[in-house]
Design a protein around this motif. Structure first.
Motif, PDB file in Angstrom:
ATOM      1  N   ILE A  13       0.868  -1.174   0.000  1.00  0.00           N
ATOM      2  CA  ILE A  13       0.000   0.000   0.000  1.00  0.00           C
ATOM      3  C   ILE A  13       0.909   1.230   0.000  1.00  0.00           C
ATOM      4  O   ILE A  13       1.807   1.333   0.840  1.00  0.00           O
ATOM      5  CB  ILE A  13      -0.911   0.040   1.243  1.00  0.00           C
ATOM      6  N   THR A  15       0.561   5.355   0.141  1.00  0.00           N
ATOM      7  CA  THR A  15      -0.364   6.489   0.289  1.00  0.00           C
ATOM      8  C   THR A  15       0.194   7.712  -0.438  1.00  0.00           C
ATOM      9  O   THR A  15       1.410   7.861  -0.589  1.00  0.00           O
ATOM     10  CB  THR A  15      -0.624   6.821   1.770  1.00  0.00           C
ATOM     11  N   VAL A  37      -1.729  -1.252  -3.888  1.00  0.00           N
ATOM     12  CA  VAL A  37      -2.874  -0.379  -3.649  1.00  0.00           C
ATOM     13  C   VAL A  37      -2.362   1.052  -3.800  1.00  0.00           C
ATOM     14  O   VAL A  37      -1.516   1.503  -3.019  1.00  0.00           O
ATOM     15  CB  VAL A  37      -3.466  -0.569  -2.236  1.00  0.00           C
ATOM     16  N   ASN A  39      -3.060   4.548  -3.245  1.00  0.00           N
ATOM     17  CA  ASN A  39      -3.968   5.410  -2.481  1.00  0.00           C
ATOM     18  C   ASN A  39      -3.667   6.873  -2.758  1.00  0.00           C
ATOM     19  O   ASN A  39      -2.518   7.300  -2.704  1.00  0.00           O
ATOM     20  CB  ASN A  39      -3.832   5.147  -0.974  1.00  0.00           C
ATOM     21  N   VAL A  52     -10.486  10.627  -7.089  1.00  0.00           N
ATOM     22  CA  VAL A  52      -9.707   9.389  -7.197  1.00  0.00           C
ATOM     23  C   VAL A  52      -9.014   9.273  -8.561  1.00  0.00           C
ATOM     24  O   VAL A  52      -8.275   8.333  -8.808  1.00  0.00           O
ATOM     25  CB  VAL A  52     -10.606   8.166  -6.881  1.00  0.00           C
ATOM     26  N   ASN A  72      -7.393   3.559  -4.616  1.00  0.00           N
ATOM     27  CA  ASN A  72      -8.150   3.826  -3.406  1.00  0.00           C
ATOM     28  C   ASN A  72      -8.099   5.318  -3.113  1.00  0.00           C
ATOM     29  O   ASN A  72      -7.034   5.929  -3.161  1.00  0.00           O
ATOM     30  CB  ASN A  72      -7.582   3.031  -2.224  1.00  0.00           C
ATOM     31  N   ALA A  74      -9.149   6.903  -0.188  1.00  0.00           N
ATOM     32  CA  ALA A  74      -9.327   7.240   1.227  1.00  0.00           C
ATOM     33  C   ALA A  74      -8.440   8.406   1.639  1.00  0.00           C
ATOM     34  O   ALA A  74      -7.297   8.518   1.203  1.00  0.00           O
ATOM     35  CB  ALA A  74      -8.999   6.031   2.097  1.00  0.00           C
ATOM     36  N   ALA A  81     -12.031   4.942   6.835  1.00  0.00           N
ATOM     37  CA  ALA A  81     -11.735   4.805   5.399  1.00  0.00           C
ATOM     38  C   ALA A  81     -10.419   4.063   5.188  1.00  0.00           C
ATOM     39  O   ALA A  81     -10.277   3.266   4.255  1.00  0.00           O
ATOM     40  CB  ALA A  81     -11.682   6.183   4.740  1.00  0.00           C
ATOM     41  N   VAL A  82      -9.453   4.303   6.060  1.00  0.00           N
ATOM     42  CA  VAL A  82      -8.159   3.609   5.981  1.00  0.00           C
ATOM     43  C   VAL A  82      -8.327   2.122   6.283  1.00  0.00           C
ATOM     44  O   VAL A  82      -7.754   1.263   5.612  1.00  0.00           O
ATOM     45  CB  VAL A  82      -7.138   4.268   6.950  1.00  0.00           C
ATOM     46  N   MET A  85      -9.660   0.534   3.318  1.00  0.00           N
ATOM     47  CA  MET A  85      -8.614   0.382   2.304  1.00  0.00           C
ATOM     48  C   MET A  85      -7.800  -0.893   2.555  1.00  0.00           C
ATOM     49  O   MET A  85      -7.514  -1.657   1.620  1.00  0.00           O
ATOM     50  CB  MET A  85      -7.693   1.599   2.314  1.00  0.00           C
ATOM     51  N   GLN A  88      -9.832  -3.782   1.664  1.00  0.00           N
ATOM     52  CA  GLN A  88      -9.885  -3.903   0.196  1.00  0.00           C
ATOM     53  C   GLN A  88      -8.667  -4.687  -0.313  1.00  0.00           C
ATOM     54  O   GLN A  88      -8.788  -5.564  -1.179  1.00  0.00           O
ATOM     55  CB  GLN A  88      -9.920  -2.497  -0.417  1.00  0.00           C
ATOM     56  N   CYS A 133      -2.842   4.451   9.121  1.00  0.00           N
ATOM     57  CA  CYS A 133      -2.491   3.395   8.162  1.00  0.00           C
ATOM     58  C   CYS A 133      -1.719   2.277   8.845  1.00  0.00           C
ATOM     59  O   CYS A 133      -1.963   1.090   8.602  1.00  0.00           O
ATOM     60  CB  CYS A 133      -1.683   3.972   7.005  1.00  0.00           C
TER      61      CYS A 133
END
Length: 305
Positions: A13, A15, A37, A39, A52, A72, A74, A81-82, A85, A88, A133
């Motif tokens: 992930i 961010t 992911v 983000n 997004v 994502n 978020a 929301a995190v 994620m 997800q 996160c």
């Protein structure tokens, strides 16, 4: 030839990955086999707005190159929301191995002119965003007995930068977070490190001349991230990176002096401050307990004189 760093079978992930450094991180992880992911809230660099689209564009790039990625949107400031994620990622690929906490905003002003709201929001995005996160992936990484977490710190936090009291405070706070999490995660093979990038991105484009910006390509920071996110990553390291150069930063403790508890202790300390701050023989403590150990040793030695 060194063994190549690859992320086959790993899920990452990243961010703030819709542009700049985060985008480069996501592309590099995907190119080396990670499923990513991507983000991004898609806001302006001061944190306003959101879409997004930026994240989806990076996902399209990764897929076009044969990689796997999902978008994502978020906000890292929203813990629910995190958590969604992270879920997800689990629902899609069954695990999370790497978290690169890269999302950030700027609200630069001198401290005298800064509104408290601008201080609080920058702390919220950088520090609490990383906390959210990390908190969301921690149980997953603990259960799978594997995790690599990269916090994005900054020279502005480590060494200060005019007009960035909010940003600097948040960035140094991430170092403190890393120091403790690296200790707590070690038994589960969760390694936590910090990356201090010098890169020309949307966040820095107004701050430097073009020739300097050209040397400071975001891509030049990526090797440090890949090392910190890799299976053979160190633990509890602050790596600095920019323009092809790499350094490490340390929080050190000097040998200091014993002054004691006499009535003139403040005057003695003032007179010997140069000795206290002398860096010869300084150490990098392995935990906060080291300070007390050093102090008690000095006191014990003085008592035995």
């Amino acid at each position: 030839m060194n063994a190549s760093i690859d992320f086959k079978g790993r899920v990452a992930i990243v961010t703030g990955a819709g542009g700049g450094l985060g985008r480069q991180h996501a592309l590099a992880l995907a190119a080396r086999g990670a499923r990513v992911v991507v983000n991004d809230l898609g806001g302006a660099r001061d944190g306003s707005g959101g879409s997004v689209g930026a994240a989806e564009a990076v996902v399209a790039e990764i897929r076009a190159a044969g990689g796997e990625a999902i978008a994502n949107g978020a906000s890292v400031t929203d813990f629910a929301a995190v958590q969604a994620m992270v879920q997800q990622a689990i629902d899609t690929w069954g695990r999370v191995d790497v978290l690169v906490n890269n999302a950030g905003i700027l609200r630069d002003k001198s401290f005298a002119k800064m509104e408290l709201a601008d201080f609080r929001l920058v702390m919220d995005v950088h520090l609490m965003g990383a906390v959210h996160c990390t908190k969301a992936v921690w149980p997953v990484m603990t259960e799978q007995k594997y995790g690599r977490i990269v916090m994005t710190t900054s020279s502005s936090g480590l060494y200060g930068n005019f007009g960035q009291s909010n940003y600097g405070a948040a960035k140094m706070a991430l170092v403190g977070l890393m120091q403790t999490l690296s200790l707590e995660g070690a038994k589960h093979d969760i390694r936590v490190n910090c990356l201090a990038p010098t890169a020309a991105t949307r966040m820095t484009e107004d701050l430097m001349p073009q020739a300097v910006l050209d040397a400071l390509k975001p891509e030049a920071v990526v090797p440090a991230m890949l090392v910190l996110a890799s299976q053979d990553a160190p633990n509890r390291t602050i790596l600095c990176a920019g323009a092809g150069g790499f350094e490490a930063a340390h929080v050190t403790l000097t040998q200091g002096v014993f002054v004691g508890l006499g009535a003139d202790a403040p005057e003695q300390l003032a007179a010997r401050l140069a000795e206290v701050t002398d860096r010869q023989g300084e150490q990098v403590p392995q935990s906060g307990a080291a300070q007390g150990t050093v102090e008690i040793a000095k006191a014990t030695q003085a008592a035995g004189r």
